[in-house]
Design an enzyme around this catalytic site. Structure first.
Site, PDB file in Angstrom:
ATOM      1  N   ARG A  67      53.716  36.906  51.227  1.00 46.11           N
ATOM      2  CA  ARG A  67      53.428  36.273  52.510  1.00 46.11           C
ATOM      3  C   ARG A  67      53.773  34.781  52.531  1.00 46.11           C
ATOM      4  O   ARG A  67      54.447  34.287  53.433  1.00 46.11           O
ATOM      5  CB  ARG A  67      51.934  36.414  52.852  1.00 46.11           C
ATOM      6  CG  ARG A  67      51.543  37.745  53.396  1.00 46.11           C
ATOM      7  CD  ARG A  67      50.137  38.078  52.931  1.00 46.11           C
ATOM      8  NE  ARG A  67      50.214  38.477  51.546  1.00 46.11           N
ATOM      9  CZ  ARG A  67      50.355  39.739  51.160  1.00 46.11           C
ATOM     10  NH1 ARG A  67      50.343  40.692  52.034  1.00 46.11           N
ATOM     11  NH2 ARG A  67      50.486  40.041  49.878  1.00 46.11           N
ATOM     12  N   THR A  68      53.259  34.042  51.544  1.00 44.77           N
ATOM     13  CA  THR A  68      53.366  32.583  51.595  1.00 44.77           C
ATOM     14  C   THR A  68      54.833  32.145  51.478  1.00 44.77           C
ATOM     15  O   THR A  68      55.304  31.324  52.262  1.00 44.77           O
ATOM     16  CB  THR A  68      52.512  31.955  50.468  1.00 44.77           C
ATOM     17  OG1 THR A  68      51.221  32.551  50.494  1.00 44.77           O
ATOM     18  CG2 THR A  68      52.387  30.460  50.644  1.00 44.77           C
ATOM     19  N   LYS A  95      64.742  29.532  30.597  1.00 46.15           N
ATOM     20  CA  LYS A  95      65.466  29.132  29.367  1.00 46.15           C
ATOM     21  C   LYS A  95      64.785  27.950  28.712  1.00 46.15           C
ATOM     22  O   LYS A  95      65.370  27.266  27.862  1.00 46.15           O
ATOM     23  CB  LYS A  95      66.907  28.746  29.709  1.00 46.15           C
ATOM     24  CG  LYS A  95      67.728  29.862  30.300  1.00 46.15           C
ATOM     25  CD  LYS A  95      69.158  29.352  30.493  1.00 46.15           C
ATOM     26  CE  LYS A  95      69.863  30.063  31.624  1.00 46.15           C
ATOM     27  NZ  LYS A  95      71.052  29.337  32.057  1.00 46.15           N
ATOM     28  N   ARG A 117      54.097  26.751  44.417  1.00 48.25           N
ATOM     29  CA  ARG A 117      53.008  27.622  43.962  1.00 48.25           C
ATOM     30  C   ARG A 117      53.047  27.649  42.436  1.00 48.25           C
ATOM     31  O   ARG A 117      54.113  27.816  41.843  1.00 48.25           O
ATOM     32  CB  ARG A 117      53.165  29.049  44.492  1.00 48.25           C
ATOM     33  CG  ARG A 117      52.191  30.001  43.792  1.00 48.25           C
ATOM     34  CD  ARG A 117      52.069  31.323  44.437  1.00 48.25           C
ATOM     35  NE  ARG A 117      51.380  31.220  45.710  1.00 48.25           N
ATOM     36  CZ  ARG A 117      50.970  32.294  46.406  1.00 48.25           C
ATOM     37  NH1 ARG A 117      51.172  33.502  45.944  1.00 48.25           N
ATOM     38  NH2 ARG A 117      50.353  32.125  47.553  1.00 48.25           N
ATOM     39  N   HIS A 147      44.367  26.641  48.174  1.00 46.30           N
ATOM     40  CA  HIS A 147      45.504  27.249  48.888  1.00 46.30           C
ATOM     41  C   HIS A 147      45.362  26.746  50.327  1.00 46.30           C
ATOM     42  O   HIS A 147      44.944  27.469  51.232  1.00 46.30           O
ATOM     43  CB  HIS A 147      45.393  28.767  48.797  1.00 46.30           C
ATOM     44  CG  HIS A 147      46.614  29.531  49.217  1.00 46.30           C
ATOM     45  ND1 HIS A 147      47.669  28.951  49.899  1.00 46.30           N
ATOM     46  CD2 HIS A 147      46.957  30.840  49.054  1.00 46.30           C
ATOM     47  CE1 HIS A 147      48.593  29.873  50.124  1.00 46.30           C
ATOM     48  NE2 HIS A 147      48.182  31.030  49.622  1.00 46.30           N
TER      49      HIS A 147
HETATM   50  N1   CP Z   1      47.854  35.100  50.838  1.00 42.41           N
HETATM   51  C1   CP Z   1      48.792  34.901  49.898  1.00 42.41           C
HETATM   52  O1   CP Z   1      48.852  33.845  49.263  1.00 42.41           O
HETATM   53  O2   CP Z   1      49.628  35.961  49.724  1.00 42.41           O
HETATM   54  P1   CP Z   1      50.941  35.952  48.795  1.00 42.41           P
HETATM   55  O3   CP Z   1      50.466  35.902  47.372  1.00 42.41           O
HETATM   56  O4   CP Z   1      51.673  37.225  49.143  1.00 42.41           O
HETATM   57  O5   CP Z   1      51.728  34.725  49.141  1.00 42.41           O
END
Ligand code: CP
Length: 328
Positions: A67-68, A95, A117, A147
């Site tokens: 999603r993100t 590497k 992330r 988040h």
């Molecule tokens: N909600 C969320 O962070 O989903 P993803 O891990 O799919 O990005």
């Protein structure tokens, strides 16, 4: 957050978006209001605005995401930016290239923004402190810490259905201990003046210090869900668990899995949210995930508008203009 908030520039505008902690209520409302106008872009025949034309954004995902990552990519494209998706598993990181060398390499390509992330809490803050001054960093989830864009799209979703945060009871259910979403959401709900924030889960999955954030703790679903307006279900984050924190998934589902039977304790018009990915039959029954109270797919759609707003703001494309308007 203590000391200088590196998220803000000297005029109080967003430079980076790293955590909800430390941000003000007017700023969160500004993000929500801009997202409201960006949500209409998806309904146009040409789903684009030129705000970030000529800007280059790098998606740096050191952990898996569906999603993100994709909604950041779509949001960047809707804003007419160029976007690079660095696949860490096939990049030079695999590497042995260290993070600071990867950053310098991307800086040399004249990137303007990094969306990050990472499994380590604090990674986005660290990167923001290392990059060249013209680069903005957005935290797309760091370890168990925060988040923040997920929290903002969840606030946007709540606002679409419930309007006034000061009248709401919100329950966050499940693995609070390992959840960066829970931490960001509790901060956002508090900043927006939510009447009551409850957390529900087993003793082993609730962090000891959480009461300091002003939440009410429940270990029983029926009492915890009583008369709430919003239920936020969380996934068990097995990848972050060390040791046996749960008897079994079946037992967990019996006690904390959201079923229509348990949902009857919430208000009749309660909404059910989940940041995803969902584990059906573990924390949520399919009848609820796909049922009339669920707004889970709306959350995904709202991710595009919220991320457009935040990206445009950190690039100074909208909040500076707003300040000019105020000075006139
Ligand atoms: N909600 C969320 O962070 O989903 P993803 O891990 O799919 O990005």
């Amino acid at each position: 957050m203590t000391g200088k908030n590196i998220q803000l520039d000297k005029n109080g505008n967003l430079k980076h978006f790293l955590s909800i902690e430390g941000l003000s209520q007017p700023l969160l409302h500004t993000i929500l209001n801009y997202a409201e106008s960006f949500a209409t872009v998806d309904k146009r025949p040409v789903k684009k605005v030129p705000l970030l034309r000529g800007k280059t954004i790098a998606n740096l995902f050191f952990e898996p995401s569906t999603r993100t990552r994709t909604t950041f990519e779509l949001a960047a494209k809707r804003l007419s930016a160029d976007i690079l998706n660095l696949n860490i598993s096939t990049s030079a990181t695999s590497k042995g290239e260290i993070l600071s060398d990867t950053l310098r390499t991307l800086e040399a390509m004249h990137c303007d923004m990094f969306v990050v992330r990472h499994a380590n809490s604090g990674a986005a803050h660290y990167i923001a402190s290392q990059v060249a001054p013209h680069i903005s960093v957005i935290n797309a989830g760091d370890g168990r810490h925060e988040h923040p864009t997920q929290a903002m799209l969840d606030m946007f979703t709540i606002k679409q259905h419930k309007k006034d945060f000061t009248k709401l009871s919100v329950a966050i259910v499940g693995d609070i201990l390992h959840s960066r979403v829970a931490r960001s959401e509790i901060h956002a709900l508090n900043v927006l003046g939510t009447n009551e924030v409850r957390i529900i889960g087993p003793h082993t999955l609730i962090p000891k210090e959480i009461e300091k954030l002003g939440v009410h703790i429940y270990h029983d679903m029926n009492s915890g869900l009583k008369d709430v307006d919003v239920v936020v279900m969380l996934r068990l984050q097995r990848e972050r668990m060390r040791g046996a924190l749960l008897p079994s998934e079946d037992e967990y589902f019996k006690r904390y899995g959201l079923t229509n039977q348990k949902l009857k304790h919430a208000k009749k018009d309660a909404i059910v949210m989940h940041p995803g990915p969902i584990n059906r039959g573990v924390e949520i029954d399919s009848d609820v995930a796909d049922g009339k109270h669920s707004v889970i797919l709306q959350q995904v759609s709202h991710g595009i508008a919220i991320r457009m707003a935040i990206m445009a703001m950190v690039m100074g494309q909208i909040n500076r203009d707003e300040n000019k308007e105020k000075k006139k």
